[in-house]
Design an enzyme around this catalytic site. Structure first.
Site, PDB file in Angstrom:
ATOM      1  N   VAL A   1       1.509  11.785  -2.797  1.00 33.63           N
ATOM      2  CA  VAL A   1       1.426  10.360  -2.502  1.00 33.63           C
ATOM      3  C   VAL A   1       2.463   9.569  -3.292  1.00 33.63           C
ATOM      4  O   VAL A   1       3.096   8.652  -2.761  1.00 33.63           O
ATOM      5  CB  VAL A   1      -0.001   9.836  -2.801  1.00 33.63           C
ATOM      6  CG1 VAL A   1      -0.026   8.314  -2.764  1.00 33.63           C
ATOM      7  CG2 VAL A   1      -0.992  10.402  -1.796  1.00 33.63           C
TER       8      VAL A   1
ATOM      9  N   ASN B   1       0.844  -1.192   0.000  1.00 38.50           N
ATOM     10  CA  ASN B   1       0.000   0.000   0.000  1.00 38.50           C
ATOM     11  C   ASN B   1       0.878   1.239   0.000  1.00 38.50           C
ATOM     12  O   ASN B   1       2.039   1.198   0.421  1.00 38.50           O
ATOM     13  CB  ASN B   1      -0.926   0.019   1.229  1.00 38.50           C
ATOM     14  CG  ASN B   1      -2.197   0.803   0.974  1.00 38.50           C
ATOM     15  OD1 ASN B   1      -2.320   1.517  -0.017  1.00 38.50           O
ATOM     16  ND2 ASN B   1      -3.153   0.674   1.874  1.00 38.50           N
ATOM     17  N   HIS B   2       0.323   2.355  -0.468  1.00 40.00           N
ATOM     18  CA  HIS B   2       1.001   3.636  -0.353  1.00 40.00           C
ATOM     19  C   HIS B   2       0.834   4.167   1.073  1.00 40.00           C
ATOM     20  O   HIS B   2      -0.218   3.993   1.693  1.00 40.00           O
ATOM     21  CB  HIS B   2       0.396   4.661  -1.319  1.00 40.00           C
ATOM     22  CG  HIS B   2       0.814   4.468  -2.741  1.00 40.00           C
ATOM     23  ND1 HIS B   2       2.003   4.939  -3.239  1.00 40.00           N
ATOM     24  CD2 HIS B   2       0.203   3.839  -3.770  1.00 40.00           C
ATOM     25  CE1 HIS B   2       2.104   4.623  -4.517  1.00 40.00           C
ATOM     26  NE2 HIS B   2       1.019   3.949  -4.872  1.00 40.00           N
ATOM     27  N   THR B   3       1.844   4.841   1.584  1.00 39.67           N
ATOM     28  CA  THR B   3       1.701   5.557   2.847  1.00 39.67           C
ATOM     29  C   THR B   3       1.213   6.970   2.556  1.00 39.67           C
ATOM     30  O   THR B   3       1.385   7.486   1.447  1.00 39.67           O
ATOM     31  CB  THR B   3       3.029   5.613   3.622  1.00 39.67           C
ATOM     32  OG1 THR B   3       4.021   6.235   2.793  1.00 39.67           O
ATOM     33  CG2 THR B   3       3.489   4.215   3.998  1.00 39.67           C
TER      34      THR B   3
ATOM     35  N   LEU C   1       6.284   3.060   0.094  1.00 39.93           N
ATOM     36  CA  LEU C   1       5.301   1.986   0.172  1.00 39.93           C
ATOM     37  C   LEU C   1       5.493   1.221   1.473  1.00 39.93           C
ATOM     38  O   LEU C   1       6.567   1.222   2.066  1.00 39.93           O
ATOM     39  CB  LEU C   1       5.455   1.042  -1.021  1.00 39.93           C
ATOM     40  CG  LEU C   1       5.290   1.656  -2.415  1.00 39.93           C
ATOM     41  CD1 LEU C   1       5.530   0.582  -3.470  1.00 39.93           C
ATOM     42  CD2 LEU C   1       3.911   2.265  -2.585  1.00 39.93           C
TER      43      LEU C   1
END
Length: 545
Positions: A120, A110-112, A125
């Site tokens: 973003v 997931n992206h932080t 990640l």
């Protein structure tokens, strides 16, 4: 042009010619040449599948169809299928026999978004990974997000968006995915992990019951307090009786049973039949009247403590023996059901319990009073929620759910009368149990969990939404079983970050309530027999005798 077995890989073995087999062997050799890549026997990978993995393990007879996109660290067991245009990325581990439908995305990363000043795409990640058990069927157009574990033999219905763990054997669907029903119902018993955990919890509580009681004993005053340093209360004496009864099968060892009985009976005000709160000297104050919340609750706590000790109230409870149907109806009408349903249910519980003790004593109850009590409840219950009162704006359905527990406990449960709208009760309670303000891991308290567990238990007979009930019960039970404090019991609140918070301090009230909650949740899962106890006091699950 892709061969048709790119979309139907099971045809490759019977239809592919020598050239096709040779090309597939070259593909295998190229992948096996990469570090941390291993392919089992009879694996098929479509030529149009994009395999750009850091590590890959495909068990024997596993297939990857046309247009699939694979990246990251992926491990699949034997006889798995990754169908056309499926995306599997990040860290994903799957067992044997996992079937994944077309156009599904399984995203083990997931992206932080921790830095609001940074776009973003420039933020790092994170990867928790996705773990999928054996014999799992994942439909088409499903999305599984990072951090999810899917148990063995689960089914993820087409289009599901899976954001939370899926129990073994569950069928889930929707966005976000929720339990629909069970493919394989949960099994409980001494051989199951749940059964063993329940038995260990109960054994631990029984072994330490003496320490829990001794910790709360104020030897200087000869009374129990809820926790060390607290002033003694009426409820603490009653909670001590209930804890000792459920764990030791006896009265608390600090005081002879007859002395406890004499004290509790002596605290009753003969003029009203009520028991007031204790003053600083440990002497009960004159109860202010029926609208005194402490005195109303003592109808329950003192009455059931005396019952467990083989006794009962010494004087009539005049709140029901000296009323009329009209006065009782007016009293119920005047309770704050709009916006304060918990408070209103508190007094309805006391009325029902006063009727119960009056029956037990053989006191004369004026004609029509019991009928007026149950008639009011039946007339005023909402057919949409199955409950009394109206939800508030600030706290969802918290008030009506908590008020329902109190009012139904003293009426329908205590007298074993069927609920008027049990399925609507289940709908309302399950909706409430999704409210993270009250049911996230750090926000659980005994009142809110009890007020979910008991209504679900009371409405369980129809089997309505039983799978979803089991999921809620399992989740709450997991928190409860892990919250016992050695030598001290349970705090009222579970998982509260500030361990010095007063309502997280272990005490008699929290211990008595959570012991009952554990039984109710375990029984919803068919495993209460592993505990070796059944609560018999205020929070008893069966009709009062």
């Amino acid at each position: 042009m892709s061969a048709r077995w790119d979309f139907s890989p099971w045809l490759f073995g019977s239809e592919a010619g020598p050239d096709d087999v040779a090309r597939q062997a070259e593909r295998h050799a190229e992948l096996r040449a990469r570090a941390d890549h291993a392919l089992g026997e009879s694996v098929y990978i479509a030529e149009s599948a994009n395999v750009d993995t850091d590590a890959l393990a495909l068990g024997a007879h596993t297939t990857v169809a046309a247009g699939a996109y694979l990246t990251g660290d992926l491990r699949f067991g034997e006889h798995c299928t990754v169908n056309a245009y499926t995306v599997v990325r990040g860290r994903v581990a799957a067992g044997d026999g996992v079937r994944i439908g077309a156009h599904t995305s399984i995203l083990g990363f997931n992206h932080t978004m921790s830095d609001p000043d940074l776009p973003v795409h420039r933020q790092p990640l994170e990867t928790q990974g996705i773990d999928i058990g054996d014999d799992v069927w994942i439909g088409s157009h499903v999305v599984v997000l990072d951090g999810v574990t899917v148990g063995d033999q689960a089914v993820l219905a087409a289009g599901a968006v899976v954001t939370k763990d899926v129990p073994a054997g569950a069928i889930v669907g929707g966005n976000p995915a929720k339990l629909i029903r069970w493919r394989v119902p949960p099994r409980a018993g001494t051989a199951s992990p749940l059964g063993a955990r329940l038995a260990a919890y109960a054994d631990r509580a029984r072994d330490q019951a003496g320490d829990v009681l001794a910790r709360a004993w104020d030897a200087a005053r000869g009374l129990f307090a809820d926790a060390p340093g607290d002033a003694p209360t009426v409820r603490a004496q009653c909670d001590a009786v209930e804890v000792a009864d459920v764990l030791l099968g006896s009265a608390p060892p600090q005081t002879p049973r007859d002395e406890v009985v004499a004290r509790l009976r002596g605290w009753q005000d003969p003029a009203t039949g009520l028991v007031g709160a204790l003053d600083a000297g440990g002497v009960p104050r004159q109860p202010a009247g029926f609208d005194d919340p402490d005195a109303a609750y003592h109808v329950l706590s003192v009455g059931y403590a005396l019952d467990l000790l083989g006794s009962g109230f010494a004087a009539p409870l005049r709140m029901v023996t000296e009323t009329t149907p009209e006065r009782l109806t007016a009293l119920l009408d005047g309770l704050p059901w709009r916006g304060g349903a918990w408070h209103a249910g508190h007094f309805a519980d006391a009325i029902g319990t006063a009727l119960h003790w009056s029956r037990r004593r053989g006191d004369a109850i004026p004609a029509g009073v019991e009928e007026a009590f149950f008639g009011w409840l039946l007339r005023r219950v909402s057919p949409w929620t199955g409950m009394w009162g109206e939800p508030g704006d600030a706290d969802g359905v918290l008030q009506i759910v908590n008020g329902f527990y109190r009012a139904s406990r003293g009426s329908f449960a205590q007298f074993s009368v069927p609920l008027p709208y049990p399925d609507r009760v289940v709908d309302t309670v399950l909706r409430h149990a999704e409210d993270e303000r009250f049911f996230s891991a750090g926000a659980l308290n005994a009142c809110n969990v009890l007020d979910v567990a008991h209504p679900l238990w009371l409405a369980r007979r129809s089997g309505y939404r039983s799978g979803e009930i089991a999921v809620v019960a399992e989740r709450l039970l997991d928190h409860a079983l892990g919250a016992w404090n050695d030598g001290a019991g349970h705090g009222f609140r579970v998982g509260w970050p500030a361990r010095t918070a007063r309502d997280a301090t272990p005490g008699l009230q929290g211990t008595e309530m959570w012991l009952s909650i554990v039984w109710l949740l375990a029984d919803l899962l068919g495993a209460s027999g592993e505990l070796g106890y059944t609560p018999r006091g205020v929070h008893r699950p069966v009709r009062a005798g």
